[in-house]
Every structure is written in C-alpha cells, then in structure tokens.
Design a protein around this motif. Structure first.
Motif, PDB file in Angstrom:
ATOM      1  N   LEU A  35       0.656  -1.430   0.017  1.00 17.34           N
ATOM      2  CA  LEU A  35      -0.018  -0.074   0.001  1.00 17.34           C
ATOM      3  C   LEU A  35       0.951   1.330  -0.025  1.00 17.34           C
ATOM      4  O   LEU A  35       0.551   2.044  -0.740  1.00 17.34           O
ATOM      5  CB  LEU A  35      -1.037   0.071   1.200  1.00 17.34           C
ATOM      6  N   ILE A  36       1.919   1.491   0.827  1.00 14.22           N
ATOM      7  CA  ILE A  36       2.830   2.385   0.951  1.00 14.22           C
ATOM      8  C   ILE A  36       3.574   2.679  -0.256  1.00 14.22           C
ATOM      9  O   ILE A  36       3.428   3.860  -0.872  1.00 14.22           O
ATOM     10  CB  ILE A  36       3.917   2.265   2.377  1.00 14.22           C
ATOM     11  N   VAL A  37       4.117   1.560  -1.133  1.00 15.22           N
ATOM     12  CA  VAL A  37       4.787   1.635  -2.094  1.00 15.22           C
ATOM     13  C   VAL A  37       3.464   2.439  -3.209  1.00 15.22           C
ATOM     14  O   VAL A  37       3.902   3.295  -4.097  1.00 15.22           O
ATOM     15  CB  VAL A  37       5.425   0.395  -2.463  1.00 15.22           C
ATOM     16  N   GLY A  38       2.409   1.631  -3.378  1.00 15.37           N
ATOM     17  CA  GLY A  38       1.516   2.357  -4.288  1.00 15.37           C
ATOM     18  C   GLY A  38       1.127   3.826  -3.956  1.00 15.37           C
ATOM     19  O   GLY A  38       1.117   4.485  -5.045  1.00 15.37           O
ATOM     20  N   GLN A  39       0.968   4.221  -2.775  1.00 15.47           N
ATOM     21  CA  GLN A  39       0.819   5.463  -2.497  1.00 15.47           C
ATOM     22  C   GLN A  39       1.899   6.538  -2.745  1.00 15.47           C
ATOM     23  O   GLN A  39       1.767   7.512  -3.536  1.00 15.47           O
ATOM     24  CB  GLN A  39       0.548   5.786  -1.071  1.00 15.47           C
ATOM     25  N   ARG A  40       3.132   5.985  -2.583  1.00 20.10           N
ATOM     26  CA  ARG A  40       4.408   6.831  -2.939  1.00 20.10           C
ATOM     27  C   ARG A  40       4.700   6.913  -4.622  1.00 20.10           C
ATOM     28  O   ARG A  40       4.681   7.863  -5.013  1.00 20.10           O
ATOM     29  CB  ARG A  40       5.701   5.968  -2.619  1.00 20.10           C
ATOM     30  N   TYR A  41       4.285   5.684  -5.589  1.00 22.44           N
ATOM     31  CA  TYR A  41       4.152   6.077  -6.689  1.00 22.44           C
ATOM     32  C   TYR A  41       2.931   6.779  -7.268  1.00 22.44           C
ATOM     33  O   TYR A  41       3.125   7.627  -7.936  1.00 22.44           O
ATOM     34  CB  TYR A  41       3.978   4.512  -7.470  1.00 22.44           C
ATOM     35  N   LEU A  42       2.137   6.719  -6.620  1.00 21.27           N
ATOM     36  CA  LEU A  42       0.725   7.685  -7.059  1.00 21.27           C
ATOM     37  C   LEU A  42       1.268   9.120  -6.679  1.00 21.27           C
ATOM     38  O   LEU A  42       0.511   9.949  -7.690  1.00 21.27           O
ATOM     39  CB  LEU A  42      -0.686   7.308  -6.097  1.00 21.27           C
ATOM     40  N   LYS A  43       1.731   9.356  -5.904  1.00 21.07           N
ATOM     41  CA  LYS A  43       2.159  10.985  -5.266  1.00 21.07           C
ATOM     42  C   LYS A  43       3.559  11.270  -5.938  1.00 21.07           C
ATOM     43  O   LYS A  43       3.954  12.447  -5.837  1.00 21.07           O
ATOM     44  CB  LYS A  43       2.120  11.024  -3.911  1.00 21.07           C
ATOM     45  N   GLY A  44       4.404  10.270  -6.288  1.00 20.74           N
ATOM     46  CA  GLY A  44       5.708  10.844  -6.719  1.00 20.74           C
ATOM     47  C   GLY A  44       6.730  11.172  -5.449  1.00 20.74           C
ATOM     48  O   GLY A  44       7.476  11.921  -5.680  1.00 20.74           O
ATOM     49  N   ALA A  45       6.204  10.347  -4.312  1.00 23.26           N
ATOM     50  CA  ALA A  45       7.139  10.839  -3.156  1.00 23.26           C
ATOM     51  C   ALA A  45       8.274   9.817  -3.031  1.00 23.26           C
ATOM     52  O   ALA A  45       8.203   8.611  -2.855  1.00 23.26           O
ATOM     53  CB  ALA A  45       6.181  10.615  -1.800  1.00 23.26           C
ATOM     54  N   GLY A  46       9.375  10.115  -3.342  1.00 23.78           N
ATOM     55  CA  GLY A  46      10.788   9.212  -3.090  1.00 23.78           C
ATOM     56  C   GLY A  46      10.906   8.333  -4.440  1.00 23.78           C
ATOM     57  O   GLY A  46      11.841   7.705  -4.278  1.00 23.78           O
ATOM     58  N   VAL A  47      10.049   8.633  -5.192  1.00 23.11           N
ATOM     59  CA  VAL A  47      10.106   7.903  -6.638  1.00 23.11           C
ATOM     60  C   VAL A  47       9.454   8.706  -7.585  1.00 23.11           C
ATOM     61  O   VAL A  47       8.767   9.461  -7.491  1.00 23.11           O
ATOM     62  CB  VAL A  47       9.504   6.314  -6.500  1.00 23.11           C
ATOM     63  N   VAL A  48       9.860   8.386  -8.888  1.00 23.25           N
ATOM     64  CA  VAL A  48       9.134   9.094  -9.809  1.00 23.25           C
ATOM     65  C   VAL A  48       7.498   8.566 -10.244  1.00 23.25           C
ATOM     66  O   VAL A  48       7.244   7.379  -9.875  1.00 23.25           O
ATOM     67  CB  VAL A  48       9.824   8.629 -11.468  1.00 23.25           C
ATOM     68  N   LYS A  49       6.798   9.478 -10.085  1.00 29.35           N
ATOM     69  CA  LYS A  49       5.331   9.377 -10.150  1.00 29.35           C
ATOM     70  C   LYS A  49       5.042   8.431 -11.313  1.00 29.35           C
ATOM     71  O   LYS A  49       5.352   8.815 -12.484  1.00 29.35           O
ATOM     72  CB  LYS A  49       4.519  10.571 -10.198  1.00 29.35           C
ATOM     73  N   ALA A  54       1.638   2.519  -9.278  1.00 32.81           N
ATOM     74  CA  ALA A  54       0.757   2.636  -8.072  1.00 32.81           C
ATOM     75  C   ALA A  54      -0.445   1.515  -7.954  1.00 32.81           C
ATOM     76  O   ALA A  54      -0.592   0.770  -7.078  1.00 32.81           O
ATOM     77  CB  ALA A  54       0.293   3.943  -8.061  1.00 32.81           C
ATOM     78  N   MET A  55      -1.061   1.283  -9.254  1.00 30.55           N
ATOM     79  CA  MET A  55      -2.216   0.459  -9.270  1.00 30.55           C
ATOM     80  C   MET A  55      -1.730  -1.123  -9.132  1.00 30.55           C
ATOM     81  O   MET A  55      -2.388  -1.823  -8.702  1.00 30.55           O
ATOM     82  CB  MET A  55      -3.052   0.541 -10.771  1.00 30.55           C
ATOM     83  N   HIS A  56      -0.470  -1.161  -9.749  1.00 32.58           N
ATOM     84  CA  HIS A  56       0.251  -2.706  -9.564  1.00 32.58           C
ATOM     85  C   HIS A  56       0.342  -2.878  -8.192  1.00 32.58           C
ATOM     86  O   HIS A  56      -0.022  -4.125  -7.511  1.00 32.58           O
ATOM     87  CB  HIS A  56       1.391  -2.703 -10.405  1.00 32.58           C
ATOM     88  N   TRP A  57       0.763  -1.896  -7.342  1.00 29.65           N
ATOM     89  CA  TRP A  57       0.868  -2.429  -6.005  1.00 29.65           C
ATOM     90  C   TRP A  57      -0.122  -2.504  -5.134  1.00 29.65           C
ATOM     91  O   TRP A  57      -0.428  -3.240  -4.057  1.00 29.65           O
ATOM     92  CB  TRP A  57       2.083  -1.429  -5.315  1.00 29.65           C
ATOM     93  N   PHE A  58      -1.532  -1.505  -5.627  1.00 31.15           N
ATOM     94  CA  PHE A  58      -2.661  -1.472  -4.869  1.00 31.15           C
ATOM     95  C   PHE A  58      -3.133  -2.879  -5.089  1.00 31.15           C
ATOM     96  O   PHE A  58      -3.908  -3.355  -4.230  1.00 31.15           O
ATOM     97  CB  PHE A  58      -3.562  -0.512  -5.449  1.00 31.15           C
TER      98      PHE A  58
END
Length: 122
Positions: A35-49, A54-58
């Motif tokens: 969930l955290i990784v998905g949220q990070r990808y969704l927001k581009g926090a600490g990683v490229v958006k 994001a949907m893959h990890w969700f």
C-alpha cells in the motif's frame, strides 16, 4: 542558505530511503508495504510518479484483502487508471474496504450502486 540545502537533501534522501525500504517489504509480500509503495508511486514521493505502478501495488495488496489498497484500486478504476475492469469488480473492491471500516469506501459504494441503478433502463 547551506543549512536549507542540507535539510532539503536530508528530506529528499529520507523520502527515497523510506521508499526503498517499503519496496523491499512490498516485494516480500507485506500488504501494508505494498500500500505504501503504491501511494508513493501515486504521489511521486521518493520515486518518479507512475500511476500504473501505483495500481500494480494496490492490486497486490488488495489480493490480500487490504482495505485501503482495495479502496485505492477501486478509485483508480473509476478514474480509468487500471485498464480493463468491470463495475462489478469496483463494487467487490469497495465492499472489501467498507467491510473493514473504510468509511470513504462505504460512501463511494453507495454512490456507485445508486448511480448504476438510476442509469439502468427500466
């Protein structure tokens, strides 16, 4: 000025570091980390958006009935981020989340059901 740059660097580094730690746990199959990784990808926090990642990890976390991941995946579908998925799939995801106490999921589920019932020909 140097202090601000140092603080910014520490903040950016910690964001990236936190992402990599969460990503490691996500790959080991921990749904909360997924969930955290998905949220990070969704927001581009600490990683490229990257909404697709994001949907893959969700999706991975929702397979383990993680309520917030199921909710995020349903919202992603409703925003056309997940590719092919039926409205019935959205309802299933929202029911998983609502059953586990995600209030937003319950409200969205009621909206989806209401909208569907009012759009169907009588």
């Amino acid at each position: 000025m140097g202090t601000m740059i140092s603080l910014l660097y520490i903040w950016l580094y910690s964001q990236s570091f936190h992402f990599h730690v969460a990503h490691l746990y996500a790959r080991f199959g921990y749904p909360s980390a997924q969930l955290i990784v998905g949220q990070r990808y969704l927001k581009g926090a600490g990683v490229v958006k990257d909404e697709e990642m994001a949907m893959h990890w969700f999706r991975q976390a929702s397979k383990q009935d993680h309520p917030h991941a199921s909710f995020n995946l349903a919202v992603g579908k409703l925003k056309n981020m997940t590719g092919s998925m039926e409205v019935g799939d959205v309802e299933i995801l929202l029911k998983v989340a609502a059953r586990q106490g995600v209030q937003e999921a319950q409200e969205l589920l009621e909206n989806v059901i209401w909208t569907r019932s009012n759009l169907l020909p009588t």
